[in-house]
Design an enzyme around this catalytic site. Structure first.
Site, PDB file in Angstrom:
ATOM      1  N   TYR A   1       1.018  -1.238   0.038  1.00 37.32           N
ATOM      2  CA  TYR A   1      -0.157  -0.066   0.195  1.00 37.32           C
ATOM      3  C   TYR A   1       0.788   1.493   0.124  1.00 37.32           C
ATOM      4  O   TYR A   1       0.271   2.288  -0.070  1.00 37.32           O
ATOM      5  CB  TYR A   1      -1.048   0.132   1.293  1.00 37.32           C
ATOM      6  CG  TYR A   1      -2.054  -0.928   1.214  1.00 37.32           C
ATOM      7  CD1 TYR A   1      -1.870  -2.198   0.916  1.00 37.32           C
ATOM      8  CD2 TYR A   1      -3.460  -0.575   2.073  1.00 37.32           C
ATOM      9  CE1 TYR A   1      -3.171  -3.052   0.951  1.00 37.32           C
ATOM     10  CE2 TYR A   1      -4.543  -1.230   1.900  1.00 37.32           C
ATOM     11  CZ  TYR A   1      -4.240  -2.434   1.466  1.00 37.32           C
ATOM     12  OH  TYR A   1      -5.428  -3.204   1.607  1.00 37.32           O
TER      13      TYR A   1
ATOM     14  N   ASP B   1      15.979 -37.124 -26.388  1.00 41.54           N
ATOM     15  CA  ASP B   1      15.400 -35.878 -26.977  1.00 41.54           C
ATOM     16  C   ASP B   1      15.557 -35.693 -28.312  1.00 41.54           C
ATOM     17  O   ASP B   1      16.352 -34.892 -28.675  1.00 41.54           O
ATOM     18  CB  ASP B   1      15.912 -34.858 -26.086  1.00 41.54           C
ATOM     19  CG  ASP B   1      15.260 -33.517 -26.514  1.00 41.54           C
ATOM     20  OD1 ASP B   1      13.887 -33.629 -26.937  1.00 41.54           O
ATOM     21  OD2 ASP B   1      15.626 -32.295 -26.120  1.00 41.54           O
TER      22      ASP B   1
HETATM   23  C1  SPV Z   1      13.699 -28.407 -24.116  1.00 40.88           C
HETATM   24  O1  SPV Z   1      13.472 -28.196 -23.016  1.00 40.88           O
HETATM   25  O2  SPV Z   1      13.333 -29.426 -24.762  1.00 40.88           O
HETATM   26  C2  SPV Z   1      14.646 -27.514 -25.160  1.00 40.88           C
HETATM   27  C3  SPV Z   1      15.271 -26.387 -24.615  1.00 40.88           C
HETATM   28  O3  SPV Z   1      14.292 -27.594 -26.237  1.00 40.88           O
HETATM   29  S1  SPV Z   1      16.772 -26.982 -24.567  1.00 40.88           S
HETATM   30  O4  SPV Z   1      16.944 -28.192 -23.887  1.00 40.88           O
HETATM   31  O5  SPV Z   1      17.751 -25.963 -23.869  1.00 40.88           O
HETATM   32  O6  SPV Z   1      17.297 -27.041 -25.982  1.00 40.88           O
HETATM   33 MG    MG Z   2      13.338 -29.398 -26.791  1.00 43.25          MG
END
Ligand code: SPV
Ligand code: MG
Length: 671
Positions: A315, A444
């Site tokens: 505030y 990945d």
């Molecule tokens: C992911 O989180 O899958 C990304 C970001 O693509 S990185 O891992 O930094 O490539």
């Molecule tokens: Mg990624």
């Protein structure tokens, strides 16, 4: 409840002021007399029946009351011997209208402030107004008090007494006793008993149950002479200038809000601070109505003098600017996350003599239901999808954290940190290809297919409301990408980020340690164009991710791509780097911003993690994604627990690193 106002007196001490009308018609402010103020307060309190005793100038008085046109039914009772008796006899004259009623009794020359009257009205017992702080008056009423109850009232009592004013609430059992005593006095045939105070009759009754109601140094005073009039009028002006401040974030108003606004407005001119959208988002949900509409909503509530913006939960800014005499709040902020805000308010008020007034907190079940529904609505695709763009526009910089399951989604949704009088939470969720794949025990490399990735999104969306940014890897074949865009959009995802790679994608954090190929600018532009053409709404965003720095292709290449991708329709640009030093990211942002000040820029500071969000914002970044921290902290914790169990042949040793069972159950909200 009925009111009894005693207006039979001559008021001769007022001199010329009562030459043409009774004392109660004396002006105490602009277009306000003692009487009009009393009657208005009664009407506002919902009291409709008034008995008024009259004497001199009774016709003037009756006409005046009628001219006020208040929603009151007033029974006028004239004391025919007003000049030879006291008000005990006036009450006697009105007795048939007063028996068996709860009444508010007041002298016609009494002026009191709103809050004193509110206290009298809300008293659960019979009461008389007294002051524990005012000095005992020489000639006026004093009440002898014992055990909080009035024992005797008169001008002659000085021991165990307090200054008292003839404003009473009398429940019928107590009033009947007093009225009977008044009748007995007046019918005794003794002249003196018609000329004394009605309180003399009260003093003689047994088992009085009238409690002392302490008005302390608030205004509650009789006007007997021109000096009193000057003092009271000036105090009233002071009261009218008092200012009150309250703060609201609400986008829905319930009866509890109205009730507290009403109470606050009785303390003075009420300024309502409406929290900015950003401040609401910081600790609650995205407001259903933007600040401008919430402002109008509060401006139209009776009792609100003006509405201003309160930019932060704190505030401070507004209190220092407006210096209100009072801050009003529900008592719910004495504990929990609002306590530091309250502490700051009390210390600021103390610095200039302001006062905090707290009323019991109230909410209502309908409001809770609406709030629940609002949250449910926020999770619906059309509501959720649009919120990312809005949040970026509103906040300039937003943050997203990785989620790869319903549980991590809940963490992203519900984690709030209260800091420096404010609150912080994540604005969005990042559905990382790395973490989604890792959770499934897969590399990945675009191995986890879209159907499975959509399943993850669905699990997360089912239990959250925050906007979703989807890691779309390379986007796959352009022919496939258009379908991905439509599905994501339909699901309520706000943004897909696709990276300018082709062939077998590997995670960027490997950089050139593994073989990775960047897509050509024209090919990737085609993909962006096709995606933009495929989407059905204007809310959905396609973000182009540039891998030039990761693959060491140089700043010029990164910038050329960025401008080309924006030209192809990309709604945002993500620039990635795996260097610890943020220099190349900063350079990119600076050079990009030289030519493009509006397209949102996204960064994933996994490596360059020393940079704060504030610095990113200052440099022109709009979205910061914490891409993998939940997976990277969760995984070692699980590994550690598994190891401990194996080492000790039992689970006891890992108890200390386990979340208590009760807490884990509470993580999952029940419908
Ligand atoms: C992911 O989180 O899958 C990304 C970001 O693509 S990185 O891992 O930094 O490539
Ligand atoms: Mg990624």
């Amino acid at each position: 409840m009925e009111a009894l106002i005693l207006n039979s007196g001559l008021g001769s001490r007022m001199g010329v002021l009562t030459r043409e009308h009774p004392k109660c018609m004396t002006e105490i402010g602009a277009r306000e007399t003692i009487l009009s103020r009393q009657l208005r307060m009664l009407a506002e309190a919902g009291i409709t029946e008034v008995v008024m005793t009259t004497g001199a100038f009774d016709t003037v008085l009756v006409n005046y009351c009628n001219s006020l046109e208040l929603p009151l039914h007033i029974t006028f009772v004239k004391n025919p011997v007003y000049d030879k008796t006291n008000y005990i006899y006036s009450i006697y004259c009105a007795r048939e209208y007063l028996k068996d009623k709860d009444i508010i009794l007041m002298h016609g020359d009494l002026v009191f402030e709103n809050t004193v009257f509110d206290d009298v009205l809300s008293s659960e017992t019979s009461c008389m107004t007294v002051s524990s702080t005012l000095p005992l008056p020489e000639k006026d009423f004093k009440a002898v008090i014992a055990d909080g109850k009035v024992q005797k009232v008169g001008i002659e009592f000085f021991n165990d007494a307090m200054a008292a004013q003839p404003l009473y609430k009398l429940l019928k059992e107590d009033w009947n006793k007093w009225l009977d005593a008044i009748i007995a006095y007046c019918e005794s045939g003794e002249e003196a008993k018609r000329k004394c105070y009605a309180e003399n009759a009260l003093n003689g009754t047994a088992d009085k149950n009238i409690f002392a109601l302490d008005f302390e140094d608030r205004l509650c005073a009789e006007i007997d002479d021109p000096e009193d009039l000057a003092v009271v009028s000036s105090r009233l002006r002071e009261i009218e200038e008092r200012s009150v401040y309250m703060c609201f974030s609400a986008d829905m108003i319930h009866s509890g809000h109205i009730a507290i606004i009403k109470k606050a407005a009785r303390l003075g001119r009420l300024t309502v601070g409406v929290l900015s959208d950003e401040a609401v988002c910081s600790y609650k949900r995205f407001p259903l109505l933007p600040f401008s509409e919430r402002k109008v909503m509060f401006e139209n509530i009776n009792g609100v003098y003006r509405v201003v913006e309160q930019k932060e939960l704190s505030y401070r800014e507004n209190l220092e600017k407006y210096r209100p005499d009072y801050v009003v709040h529900g008592d719910d902020w004495r504990e929990g996350f609002q306590k530091p805000i309250r502490d700051e308010v009390t210390s600021i008020l103390a610095s200039y003599g302001g006062q905090l007034v707290e009323f019991p907190y109230s909410t209502d079940s309908k409001y809770k239901e609406l709030e629940k529904r609002a949250r449910a609505d926020m999770s619906l695709p059309y509501m959720r999808r649009a919120r990312l763009r809005k949040a970026i526009a509103m906040k300039g910089l937003i943050s997203a954290i990785e989620a790869h399951s319903g549980l991590t989604g809940l963490i992203a949704e519900n984690t709030v940190v209260y800091q420096d009088g404010g609150a912080r939470q994540f604005d969005a969720m990042w559905i990382s290809s790395l973490c989604d794949s890792t959770a499934k025990g897969k590399p990945d490399i675009e191995l986890v297919d879209m159907t499975s990735r959509f399943r993850t999104i669905d699990d997360i969306m089912e239990v959250t409301t925050k906007p979703v940014i989807f890691d779309g890897d390379t986007g796959g074949l352009t022919e496939h990408f258009v379908y991905t865009v439509r599905t994501l959009e339909r699901m309520g995802v706000s943004m897909v980020i696709i990276e300018d790679k082709t062939g077998l994608k590997k995670n960027s954090l490997f950089g050139n340690e593994v073989k990775q190929t960047q897509a050509s600018i024209p090919d990737f532009c085609e993909k962006i164009k096709a995606g933009k053409k495929a989407q059905k709404t204007t809310d959905f965003m396609i973000c182009a991710r540039i891998e030039s720095l990761i693959l060491e292709q140089g700043m010029e290449d990164a910038l050329e791509r960025a401008f080309a991708f924006v030209g192809a329709g990309a709604d945002a640009i993500m620039i990635h780097s795996r260097k610890k030093d943020p220099a190349e990211i900063f350079e990119f942002v600076e050079k990009f911003r030289e030519n493009d000040s509006t397209t949102p820029l996204v960064v994933v500071p996994t490596s360059f993690n020393t940079v704060t969000e504030e610095e990113f914002r200052d440099r022109g970044v709009n979205v910061v994604i914490y891409a993998n921290q939940l997976t990277r902290t969760g995984f070692p914790a699980m590994q550690n627990a598994a190891r401990m169990i194996l080492e000790h042949h039992r689970a006891k040793e890992c108890d200390d690193i386990c979340m208590p069972f009760k807490d884990i159950i509470r993580l999952i909200p029940e419908e």
